[in-house]
Motif scaffolding. Structure first.
Motif, PDB file in Angstrom:
ATOM      1  N   LEU A 222       0.850  -1.191   0.000  1.00 49.32           N
ATOM      2  CA  LEU A 222       0.000   0.000   0.000  1.00 49.32           C
ATOM      3  C   LEU A 222       0.881   1.235   0.000  1.00 49.32           C
ATOM      4  CD1 LEU A 222      -2.525  -1.118   2.720  1.00 49.32           C
ATOM      5  CD2 LEU A 222      -2.896  -1.088   0.258  1.00 49.32           C
ATOM      6  N   ASP A 225      -1.912   8.079   1.164  1.00 46.02           N
ATOM      7  CA  ASP A 225      -2.913   8.302   2.207  1.00 46.02           C
ATOM      8  C   ASP A 225      -4.126   7.454   1.869  1.00 46.02           C
ATOM      9  OD1 ASP A 225      -1.215  10.137   3.269  1.00 46.02           O
ATOM     10  OD2 ASP A 225      -2.022  11.763   2.048  1.00 46.02           O
ATOM     11  N   LEU A 226      -4.458   6.569   2.759  1.00 47.16           N
ATOM     12  CA  LEU A 226      -5.482   5.599   2.423  1.00 47.16           C
ATOM     13  C   LEU A 226      -6.580   5.577   3.468  1.00 47.16           C
ATOM     14  CD1 LEU A 226      -3.193   2.680   1.335  1.00 47.16           C
ATOM     15  CD2 LEU A 226      -4.339   4.313  -0.127  1.00 47.16           C
ATOM     16  N   ARG A 227      -7.711   5.131   2.998  1.00 45.68           N
ATOM     17  CA  ARG A 227      -8.854   4.936   3.871  1.00 45.68           C
ATOM     18  C   ARG A 227      -9.172   3.457   3.753  1.00 45.68           C
ATOM     19  NH1 ARG A 227     -14.229   7.055   2.713  1.00 45.68           N
ATOM     20  NH2 ARG A 227     -15.260   7.210   4.712  1.00 45.68           N
ATOM     21  N   LEU A 228      -8.751   2.706   4.752  1.00 42.69           N
ATOM     22  CA  LEU A 228      -8.922   1.259   4.673  1.00 42.69           C
ATOM     23  C   LEU A 228     -10.324   0.909   5.159  1.00 42.69           C
ATOM     24  CD1 LEU A 228      -5.475   0.140   6.095  1.00 42.69           C
ATOM     25  CD2 LEU A 228      -6.127   0.552   3.731  1.00 42.69           C
ATOM     26  N   ILE A 229     -11.016   0.140   4.351  1.00 44.31           N
ATOM     27  CA  ILE A 229     -12.385  -0.219   4.691  1.00 44.31           C
ATOM     28  C   ILE A 229     -12.438  -1.737   4.928  1.00 44.31           C
ATOM     29  CG2 ILE A 229     -14.760  -0.241   3.891  1.00 44.31           C
ATOM     30  CD1 ILE A 229     -13.885   2.102   2.038  1.00 44.31           C
ATOM     31  N   ASP A 230     -12.912  -2.070   6.073  1.00 45.68           N
ATOM     32  CA  ASP A 230     -13.043  -3.482   6.411  1.00 45.68           C
ATOM     33  C   ASP A 230     -14.195  -4.059   5.596  1.00 45.68           C
ATOM     34  OD1 ASP A 230     -13.606  -5.939   7.691  1.00 45.68           O
ATOM     35  OD2 ASP A 230     -12.488  -5.211   9.439  1.00 45.68           O
ATOM     36  N   CYS A 231     -13.942  -5.165   4.894  1.00 50.22           N
ATOM     37  CA  CYS A 231     -14.959  -5.669   3.984  1.00 50.22           C
ATOM     38  C   CYS A 231     -16.072  -6.400   4.742  1.00 50.22           C
ATOM     39  CB  CYS A 231     -14.341  -6.593   2.954  1.00 50.22           C
ATOM     40  SG  CYS A 231     -13.600  -8.039   3.685  1.00 50.22           S
ATOM     41  N   ASP A 235     -15.814  -1.188   8.736  1.00 47.96           N
ATOM     42  CA  ASP A 235     -15.010  -0.356   9.630  1.00 47.96           C
ATOM     43  C   ASP A 235     -13.925   0.353   8.818  1.00 47.96           C
ATOM     44  OD1 ASP A 235     -14.020   0.683  12.008  1.00 47.96           O
ATOM     45  OD2 ASP A 235     -12.493  -0.897  12.096  1.00 47.96           O
ATOM     46  N   VAL A 236     -13.608   1.575   9.228  1.00 46.42           N
ATOM     47  CA  VAL A 236     -12.662   2.384   8.456  1.00 46.42           C
ATOM     48  C   VAL A 236     -11.426   2.657   9.283  1.00 46.42           C
ATOM     49  CG1 VAL A 236     -12.274   4.686   7.539  1.00 46.42           C
ATOM     50  CG2 VAL A 236     -14.374   3.464   6.974  1.00 46.42           C
ATOM     51  N   ALA A 237     -10.264   2.516   8.662  1.00 48.10           N
ATOM     52  CA  ALA A 237      -9.007   2.928   9.306  1.00 48.10           C
ATOM     53  C   ALA A 237      -8.283   3.856   8.340  1.00 48.10           C
ATOM     54  CB  ALA A 237      -8.157   1.708   9.615  1.00 48.10           C
ATOM     55  N   GLU A 238      -7.992   5.064   8.815  1.00 47.56           N
ATOM     56  CA  GLU A 238      -7.297   6.002   7.939  1.00 47.56           C
ATOM     57  C   GLU A 238      -5.814   5.921   8.228  1.00 47.56           C
ATOM     58  OE1 GLU A 238      -8.974   9.816   8.417  1.00 47.56           O
ATOM     59  OE2 GLU A 238     -10.642   9.357   7.075  1.00 47.56           O
ATOM     60  N   ILE A 239      -5.086   5.655   7.216  1.00 44.50           N
ATOM     61  CA  ILE A 239      -3.642   5.534   7.446  1.00 44.50           C
ATOM     62  C   ILE A 239      -2.903   6.350   6.390  1.00 44.50           C
ATOM     63  CG2 ILE A 239      -3.766   3.235   8.461  1.00 44.50           C
ATOM     64  CD1 ILE A 239      -2.667   2.290   5.649  1.00 44.50           C
TER      65      ILE A 239
ATOM     66  N   ARG B  32      -8.555  10.925   0.785  1.00 46.00           N
ATOM     67  CA  ARG B  32      -7.890   9.654   1.071  1.00 46.00           C
ATOM     68  C   ARG B  32      -8.432   8.630   0.116  1.00 46.00           C
ATOM     69  NH1 ARG B  32      -4.739   8.749   5.481  1.00 46.00           N
ATOM     70  NH2 ARG B  32      -4.830  10.327   7.104  1.00 46.00           N
ATOM     71  N   ARG B  33      -7.553   7.835  -0.412  1.00 49.74           N
ATOM     72  CA  ARG B  33      -7.986   6.828  -1.368  1.00 49.74           C
ATOM     73  C   ARG B  33      -8.594   5.663  -0.599  1.00 49.74           C
ATOM     74  NH1 ARG B  33      -4.837   3.113  -4.430  1.00 49.74           N
ATOM     75  NH2 ARG B  33      -3.039   3.759  -3.230  1.00 49.74           N
ATOM     76  N   VAL B  35      -9.527   1.984   0.160  1.00 55.51           N
ATOM     77  CA  VAL B  35      -9.033   0.666  -0.244  1.00 55.51           C
ATOM     78  C   VAL B  35      -9.729  -0.367   0.639  1.00 55.51           C
ATOM     79  CG1 VAL B  35      -7.041  -0.851  -0.299  1.00 55.51           C
ATOM     80  CG2 VAL B  35      -6.790   1.526  -0.983  1.00 55.51           C
ATOM     81  N   GLU B  36     -10.283  -1.361   0.014  1.00 56.68           N
ATOM     82  CA  GLU B  36     -10.947  -2.401   0.796  1.00 56.68           C
ATOM     83  C   GLU B  36      -9.909  -3.440   1.198  1.00 56.68           C
ATOM     84  OE1 GLU B  36     -14.041  -4.796  -1.037  1.00 56.68           O
ATOM     85  OE2 GLU B  36     -15.375  -3.996   0.494  1.00 56.68           O
ATOM     86  N   VAL B  37      -9.910  -3.765   2.446  1.00 53.86           N
ATOM     87  CA  VAL B  37      -8.943  -4.747   2.928  1.00 53.86           C
ATOM     88  C   VAL B  37      -9.708  -5.862   3.626  1.00 53.86           C
ATOM     89  CG1 VAL B  37      -7.016  -3.163   3.134  1.00 53.86           C
ATOM     90  CG2 VAL B  37      -8.636  -3.371   5.008  1.00 53.86           C
ATOM     91  N   THR B  40      -9.479  -4.627   8.987  1.00 54.01           N
ATOM     92  CA  THR B  40      -8.714  -3.500   9.508  1.00 54.01           C
ATOM     93  C   THR B  40      -8.160  -3.817  10.886  1.00 54.01           C
ATOM     94  OG1 THR B  40     -10.782  -2.617  10.345  1.00 54.01           O
ATOM     95  CG2 THR B  40     -10.013  -1.767   8.243  1.00 54.01           C
ATOM     96  N   HIS B  44      -5.682  -1.320  12.703  1.00 53.55           N
ATOM     97  CA  HIS B  44      -6.070  -0.541  13.878  1.00 53.55           C
ATOM     98  C   HIS B  44      -5.062  -0.705  14.992  1.00 53.55           C
ATOM     99  CE1 HIS B  44      -9.681   1.560  13.034  1.00 53.55           C
ATOM    100  NE2 HIS B  44     -10.311   0.489  12.526  1.00 53.55           N
TER     101      HIS B  44
END
Lengths: 295, 658
Positions: A222, A225-231, A235-239, B32-33, B35-37, B40, B44
């Motif tokens: 990765l 600047d990303l917005r990780l979205i739990d599938c 849930d969102v984690a901004e990293i 912020r882009r 991205v599906e993971v 998390t 976290h």
């Protein structure tokens, strides 16, 4: 047929045929199988004598001994029995990641192990977590059931987002018998995988935990600047990806794997980390053999 | 370093607000882009640790934010227009005119005026902006283009460094003509009707000089913008030898005298000591006080000698050394080569063979038949004689020599003669002319003479009651003197023989040998052997050799041998007289004679710098300090901003993290 061969290639089948599932515990099978049990029972192979007590089957009395010694002895034979093999596949949305997807990998692994069981005449049942909501999984026995098993596996879809603990609990309620259970999961459970494994422990089964992670999880590629979205739960984690963060992530992952391993080994479960870029064949003939699941 | 505020307070407020806005936007991170993971879960847990010092971490780890802030700061600085006072070079074409005349050798500024001029020129070359072109011209009496227009500053600096001091006088006009060539094209400075053919390229003319030159009045600056930078200290002190020559003592001609003039070019009284050396040996000295702005002549008696080199050294301790030494030479007298063509004239031949005459001239006597011979024609055409006397005979062509005609007229020119008149009375002579000096012709009788008509430019030397009897007229660089009567005449006598008659009683008068000596000295050129004229540096000198020289060489004061190609007449022009001192003329490897080159230029010796010069009708005032101008750096700042922007773009696209 084609889908079946995509799960298990002929070469793999040929190699798997020589293997058998091993249990470290004594189980009571419901039917006679090809497995020599440590229990004494009915077979052609003599094992021992013991004194007759009331209620024993008179058919097993050794009349010749009685004639000679005037005491009743019971002939005991080695019991051959079948083994209950359960493959428990995590079918949550998080398993639908990776190349190949973790779910596909888990399915393949379950098929391979199931085949080994089928070949040895064991009772094979492959379930996905959250099975209770669907049709019950078929109980398979015998080499002839291979195609049924493969068909069934082909029909499985990921996306049943059942919490790990709830899925295992439901499994345990429905399957009270003893045997070998192989849990194939990524253990990515926000509330923790420990309660789920404790349910399994209570079953007094021979438990194998195959911790399946995709390459993308182990070495995330990765950037930015990303917005990780739990599938699973959105849930969102901004990293902001940076060197230190990636290092930190790897440390966390290593700690996660270590804690899982420690949790399992302390409780007599066999823990095996797996990654989706290692071929199934190699995993079974290599790692699982080392850990004693197959022989 | 100074700044100019370009914005009002509220504009500044807006600009200042941009900085927190950037930081704020950065934290908000609107883009912020997603991205599906798979989960998390681990992320976290990973960022939880980093959250502890989030703000600082984010600032520290984000290159983009820093680049944006840097860009903003650069823009703010650029708006402030920082700058500093620098010397200005306005314009984009420059002509550096650097004076390297003798006066620029003065040491009133360290290390010398020329070095100071070069230093200032170099500073200005460093100030040139890219794209500016400049030309470097050094000038004394003639200009020299050291470097044509170029924007190569290294070459310009090299050209300035290469300028050498000379000992020549100064002429600005020539340098201005060179400089104006491109600025005022297709137009000569003095011909206003000339059609302009090329695009004029205006230029700034930077004159580094002490201003010791004649104002260039006949010059129009046109598109040139002149800037005069005076070099030198107005308090400079200089005493110089302005004249030094050798001459014969008027009372006793065999004695030589040296005359020198020294001048004080400062306001203060100074002591001066003079040393006179003959061929390196000191023969005389003098010491005296010289008041400010005063000149004094000094005479040294030298006695009698034939040849030698005189050097006058003034010890003054002033700022300019080149004018403290002067030279004069006394060359051995050269005997004139004289030819007398006559059917026979005993009195004249006798007068020409006295010991005094023999010292002055080398005489050859020939009969008129010699005129038809090839040997004569060659010698006459080549200038083999200094003086040819034709007594009652005429050549077909005029010789390359001075001539004296006795009883005949030259074959060319507008000489006229009236019919002969008996017994003309001499009524007047011209004693001022060298040919006639010291002659008293009152007791001279002439039997018959033909009154002469001299061509224009001629001078009548002996006048009679019927007309001129003796006249001299120039012919090119020679002179022809014609005598309207004869010393001895032939006339048809009885019996078919030739009778000789005496045409005048002059040969038995005391004035006759004097006249012959005057002729030999004046027309034969014997007088020129003494001092020679005073040569200025750079002035060409005509050298002659007695016979067509096989090798004519000049040894300069710096012992350099210059070989000349003499013409068929044995004459050669020597122009390399840039150095002060004594030059040796060598013929066939032997020292023949010498000539001296002296500065003797009051304008060069007066080294006090001139504050204003005048070019054409424009007064150019001295610029002691350069025009100060802001050297701004907002362009540099904006450029740096652009670079930062580029880096930011790269960073953003390549996701460079650190």
């Amino acid at each position: 047929m084609s889908s079946a061969s995509s799960l298990l290639s002929p070469e793999l089948l040929a190699r798997l045929e020589r293997l058998e599932l091993v249990s470290r515990k004594i189980f009571r099978g419901r039917m006679k199988g090809e497995r020599r049990s440590r229990r004494k029972g009915q077979s052609v192979e003599f094992a021992d004598f013991r004194s007759y007590v009331h209620g024993d089957d008179l058919r097993f009395l050794d009349w010749n001994t009685y004639a000679r010694l005037d005491r009743l002895f019971l002939k005991m034979f080695l019991e051959e029995e079948d083994l209950h093999f359960y493959a428990l596949v995590d079918a949550s949305a998080s398993m639908d990641f990776g190349e190949p997807t973790k779910f596909a990998y888990a399915r393949q692994l379950a098929a391979a192990l199931g085949f080994v069981g089928l070949v040895r005449g064991d009772r094979v049942k492959i379930e996905t977590l959250g099975q209770a909501n669907r049709e019950p999984a078929p109980v398979l026995r015998g080499r002839r059931s291979l195609w049924r098993m493969l068909e069934y596996l082909d029909g499985l879809e990921p996306g049943a987002n059942v919490p790990l603990a709830q899925g295992i609990k439901s499994f345990c309620v429905r399957n009270s018998g003893k045997g070998i259970v192989v849990l194939i999961s990524d253990l990515m459970e926000k509330s923790g995988y420990e309660p789920a494994l404790r349910y399994l422990l209570a079953q007094d089964m021979d438990i194998y935990v195959i911790h399946l992670l995709s390459v993308e999880e182990i070495e995330p590629e990765l950037q930015g600047d990303l917005r990780l979205i739990d599938c699973e739960d959105g849930d969102v984690a901004e990293i902001t990806v940076s060197g230190p963060l990636l290092t930190r992530y790897k440390q966390t992952l290593a700690a996660f794997i270590n804690s899982a391993r420690e949790f399992c080994t302390r409780r007599g479960m066999v823990y095996l980390p797996a990654r989706n870029d290692v071929p199934v064949e190699q995993l079974i003939t290599g790692y699982l053999r080392e850990r004693g699941l197959v022989r | 370093m100074q700044t100019i505020n370009m914005l009002t307070w509220w504009q500044w407020a807006i600009l200042a607000a941009v900085l927190p806005a950037i930081v704020l936007l950065y934290f908000l991170k609107l883009k912020r882009r997603p991205v599906e993971v798979p989960s998390t879960y681990l992320w976290h847990r990973s960022i939880e640790d980093l959250h502890v010092n989030t703000i600082w971490q984010r600032l520290r780890r984000n290159l983009l934010l820093f680049l944006q802030i840097l860009l903003l700061i650069l823009a703010m600085l650029a708006v402030l227009r920082p700058g500093w006072r620098g010397t200005a070079l306005t314009g984009d074409r420059f002509i550096f005119l650097i004076d390297n005349s003798a006066s620029m050798r003065a040491t009133d500024v360290e290390p010398s005026r020329l070095e100071e001029a070069k230093r200032q020129a170099r500073l200005l070359i460093d100030e040139m902006e890219s794209g500016d072109v400049a030309m470097v011209v050094s000038f004394a009496d003639t200009p020299k283009i050291e470097e044509m227009f170029t924007d190569n500053r290294r070459r310009l600096r090299q050209a300035v460094d290469d300028i050498q001091a000379t000992e020549r006088p100064t002429s600005l006009l020539e340098a201005l003509k060179v400089a104006s060539g491109l600025a005022n094209p297709g137009r000569t400075a003095d011909d206003v009707t000339d059609v302009q053919v090329a695009e004029p390229l205006p230029a700034t003319l930077l004159i580094f000089s002490d201003g010791k030159f004649a104002n260039a009045s006949g010059f129009a600056l046109g598109n040139l913008d002149a800037v005069y930078k005076p070099i030198g200290n107005p308090e400079s002190v200089n005493l110089g030898v302005t004249t030094f020559s050798v001459r014969r003592n008027e009372a006793r001609p065999e004695q030589l005298q040296a005359f020198a003039q020294v001048q004080n070019f400062s306001a203060k009284t100074a002591e001066i000591s003079l040393e006179l050396r003959l061929d390196g040996k000191m023969i005389n000295a003098d010491r005296f006080q010289l008041a400010g702005e005063e000149a004094r002549g000094v005479t040294f008696d030298l006695g009698a000698f034939d040849s030698g080199i005189l050097q006058l050294t003034a010890t003054t301790g002033d700022d300019l050394a080149v004018d403290d030494v002067a030279w004069a030479v006394v060359n051995p007298p050269r005997r004139a080569r004289a030819l007398l063509v006559t059917p026979g004239v005993e009195p004249l031949e006798f007068a020409l063979s006295t010991s005094a005459a023999m010292e002055l001239a080398d005489l050859t006597v020939q009969t008129p038949s010699y005129l038809d011979q090839e040997a004569y024609r060659q010698q006459a055409a080549m200038g083999g004689y200094d003086l040819v006397i034709y007594d009652r005979c005429q050549p077909k062509q005029m010789p390359q020599a001075n001539t004296l005609w006795i009883g005949v007229l030259p074959p060319v020119g507008d000489w006229k003669a009236e019919p002969k008149v008996s017994a003309p009375q001499i009524i007047d002579t011209d004693p001022a002319h060298p040919l006639m000096q010291w002659l008293n012709l009152g007791n001279v009788l002439v039997a018959e003479g033909a009154p002469l008509g001299a061509p224009s430019g001629g001078t009548v030397l002996i006048d009679s009651h019927v007309g001129p009897l003796f006249a001299v007229a120039p012919r090119g660089r020679f002179e022809d003197a014609v005598l309207g009567f004869v010393f001895l005449g032939n006339e048809a006598g009885g019996g078919g023989g030739q009778d000789v008659f005496i045409g005048t009683n002059w040969p038995i008068r005391a004035s006759f040998p004097l006249f012959v000596l005057n002729v030999l000295q004046y027309l034969g050129g014997g007088q020129t052997s003494l001092g020679g004229e005073a040569l200025r540096p750079g002035q060409p000198v005509l050298l002659e050799s007695a016979s067509p020289a096989r090798r004519l060489e000049v040894r300069t004061p710096s012992a350099q041998i210059v070989r000349l190609e003499p013409s068929a007449e044995g004459k050669a022009s020597f122009t390399g007289t840039g150095q002060l001192g004594v030059y040796d003329v060598r013929i066939d490897g032997k020292d023949d004679r010498h000539f001296a080159v002296n500065l003797f230029q009051a304008s060069e010796s007066d080294i006090r710098p001139v504050s204003d010069i005048r070019i054409g009708h424009v007064d150019v005032a001295a610029q002691t300090g350069w025009e100060t101008a802001r050297r701004e750096m907002w362009r540099v700042l904006l450029l740096a901003g652009l670079v930062v922007l580029g880096v930011e773009w790269y960073t953003y696209n390549r996701r460079v993290s650190w």
